[in-house]
Write a protein that holds these residues in place. Structure first.
Motif, short mmCIF file in Angstrom:
data_model
loop_
_atom_site.label_atom_id
_atom_site.label_comp_id
_atom_site.label_asym_id
_atom_site.label_seq_id
_atom_site.Cartn_x
_atom_site.Cartn_y
_atom_site.Cartn_z
N TYR A 21 42.37 37.09 45.34
CA TYR A 21 41.78 36.43 44.18
C TYR A 21 42.05 34.94 44.30
N LEU A 36 47.11 36.21 43.18
CA LEU A 36 46.11 35.23 42.74
C LEU A 36 46.54 33.86 43.23
N SER A 44 48.81 42.67 45.49
CA SER A 44 47.80 41.62 45.56
C SER A 44 48.38 40.34 44.96
N LEU A 81 50.26 39.84 41.81
CA LEU A 81 49.52 40.78 40.99
C LEU A 81 49.94 42.20 41.34
N SER A 87 40.47 38.20 34.31
CA SER A 87 40.60 39.66 34.28
C SER A 87 41.37 40.12 35.51
N CYS A 88 42.67 39.91 35.50
CA CYS A 88 43.53 40.39 36.56
C CYS A 88 44.88 40.74 35.95
N SER A 89 45.62 41.61 36.63
CA SER A 89 46.87 42.13 36.09
C SER A 89 48.03 41.58 36.91
N ARG A 99 36.79 44.54 43.52
CA ARG A 99 38.17 44.23 43.14
C ARG A 99 38.30 43.86 41.67
N VAL A 100 37.24 43.34 41.07
CA VAL A 100 37.25 42.96 39.66
C VAL A 100 36.23 43.82 38.93
N ILE A 115 35.89 37.70 37.82
CA ILE A 115 37.30 37.46 37.52
C ILE A 115 37.46 36.60 36.28
#
Length: 484
Positions: A188, A154, A152, A148, A277-279, A425-426, A254
């Protein structure tokens, strides 16, 4: 003695014989015409056609491929991919999907074991992913890490717990897997799969009385995991629906939404379409910021590039906004040619740091680089001394900062919530909205949510009648207003 058509077809003597159902003369004639038409259409180049209910219809596509074409998921998690009676190898080419990287917990080209049902994780090729393993023994598990933004990642885990195994042993091992995964402290975490625990009612935390269900629930609570599936995922005639498939995360926000759709093929389990909901970082994308390196600039080249433009001639017929856009376009083009770029790491400054902390951090990095270059024991001692003095200092500054904003929460709430949100974080988002006045119409996109909220807010306004507008009469003023 009577035989079924499927029994006769196995025999070599009757392999070329077609046993048709008992039809009338007219129905036989219609069936013959359909078969002839089907042969003719296939000979002309048409594909994937077959006869169904007295009509020639196109054969439906494979459900997994049609789901991929329709939803275009980035991640696909599949369990029980191996049929129970299958003995021969699955063969890896049959498991490949174009533009996806596949991960399995079994060897597709090796003879299968009776106890293996198989797990596959497909990750789109545009994402950076790699398989991760843990030491705790649990046969049906598979873990993949996806990179991520902001350094970061996942961690995705897929679990299948067979109902034929000893539940006390399998649940105990599964709980150990959860604890080992949480010890690695992934930023995550997403765990999904078929856990086969119908006795747990996740809506009101009820159990059927089995000790292994209580152990699993307690482990989920101990690991601070959130369970997001709140509807039955398995339907079978003659039995009540159950929640067998679970989605567990270490961050509550998330998971933005979960859509429940019909299962693949003949499966009695639903498909869960999960939106996160993460990039993620896509291929050829870096988490660093591409910045200008002004230390290596070439101002003479920049000046010569700007002088090549006849500014008076180019700008004489443009207005202010057009002139500004033209200037910025030429100026940025010249900067790209004369000032190199470099990847600047994104580092967030903590609100409680001061100059002493920054100086110690720089000194620590310098001593560490010196120790790696020389390998001298004295350099390592100097690095250790600075490192050990930096950590207590940052902890003390953070404690004092948190105590100060906690005392000032009533007078300065913005500072308190700014610090709290920086630790989340989210980021929570607006969920899917439902308009009950329009037959439960859903709004999932940002534009749809804005329109629905705007319609609701305007409905609370007072609508004045425009029919009876009062008329104002002219008034004669005796005195005039000379000042304010």
């Amino acid at each position: 003695m009577s035989f079924k058509g499927e029994d006769l077809s196995v025999s070599q003597e009757w392999s070329n014989v077609y046993v048709s159902p008992d039809l009338t003369l007219k129905e036989r004639e219609q069936s013959k015409q359909l078969r002839e038409e089907l042969r003719a259409r296939k000979a002309s180049g048409e594909k994937d056609l077959y006869i169904k209910f007295g009509r020639i219809v196109p054969r439906p596509p494979r459900l997994l491929n049609s789901t991929i074409d329709l939803d275009k998921p980035d991640i696909i998690l599949l369990v029980e991919v191996i049929p129970k009676a299958l003995k021969a190898p699955v063969l890896s080419p049959r498991l490949q999907i174009p533009n996806y990287t596949s991960y399995t917990n079994f060897d597709p080209d090796a003879p299968l074991q009776n106890s293996t049902r198989g797990i596959i994780i497909y990750i789109t090729d545009s994402l950076n992913s790699k398989e991760v393993s843990f030491t705790t023994e649990f046969q049906e598990q598979l873990w993949v890490k996806i990179e991520l933004l902001n350094y970061s990642y996942l961690l995705i885990g897929t679990i299948y717990r067979s109902p034929s195994t000893d539940p006390n042993v399998s649940i105990s091992k599964l709980c150990c897997v959860f604890k080992e995964v949480l010890e690695s402290r992934p930023p995550y975490l997403l765990i999904a799969g078929d856990f086969n625990l119908p006795g747990i009612d996740w809506s009101d935390d009820n159990f059927s009385g089995n000790s292994y269900e209580q152990e699993f629930y307690d482990t989920v609570q101990e690991c601070v995991l959130f369970q997001h599936v709140n509807e039955p995922t398995r339907f079978r005639p003659g039995s009540s629906p159950h929640v067998l498939d679970l989605v567990l995360t270490n961050e509550e926000n998330i998971v933005k939404s979960i859509k429940y759709s019909s299962g693949l093929g003949l499966s009695d389990h639903l498909c869960l379409n999960i939106t996160l909901s993460c990039s993620p970082i896509t291929i050829n994308q870096s988490s660093d910021v591409l910045s200008y390196n002004f230390n290596k600039r070439d101002y003479m080249k920049l000046k010569s590039l700007l002088n090549e433009t006849a500014w008076l001639t180019e700008l004489q017929d443009l207005n202010v906004f057009q002139s500004w856009n033209f200037f910025m376009q030429r100026f940025k083009s010249a900067m790209e040619c004369s000032i190199p770029r470099y990847h600047k790491p994104q580092c967030r400054k903590l609100p409680y740091t001061n100059h002493k902390v920054i100086d110690l951090k720089h000194k620590k990095e310098t001593l560490w680089k010196r120790f790696r270059r020389t390998g001298n024991h004295l350099d390592h001692l100097r690095f250790t001394e600075v490192r050990n003095s930096l950590r207590p200092l940052t902890r003390d500054l953070r404690s004092k900062f948190e105590m100060r904003i906690a005392k000032e929460v009533k007078t300065n709430p913005k500072a308190f919530w700014r610090y709290v949100n920086s630790k989340v974080r989210v980021k929570p988002s607006i969920p899917t909205l439902v308009d009950e006045s329009l037959n439960d119409t859903e709004a999932a996109t940002d534009e749809g949510k804005a329109e629905m909220l705007n319609k609701f807010f305007t409905s609370t306004f007072t609508r004045e009648s425009m029919d009876n507008i009062p008329e104002f009469q002219d008034c004669d003023f005796v005195t005039s207003l000379n000042g304010i």
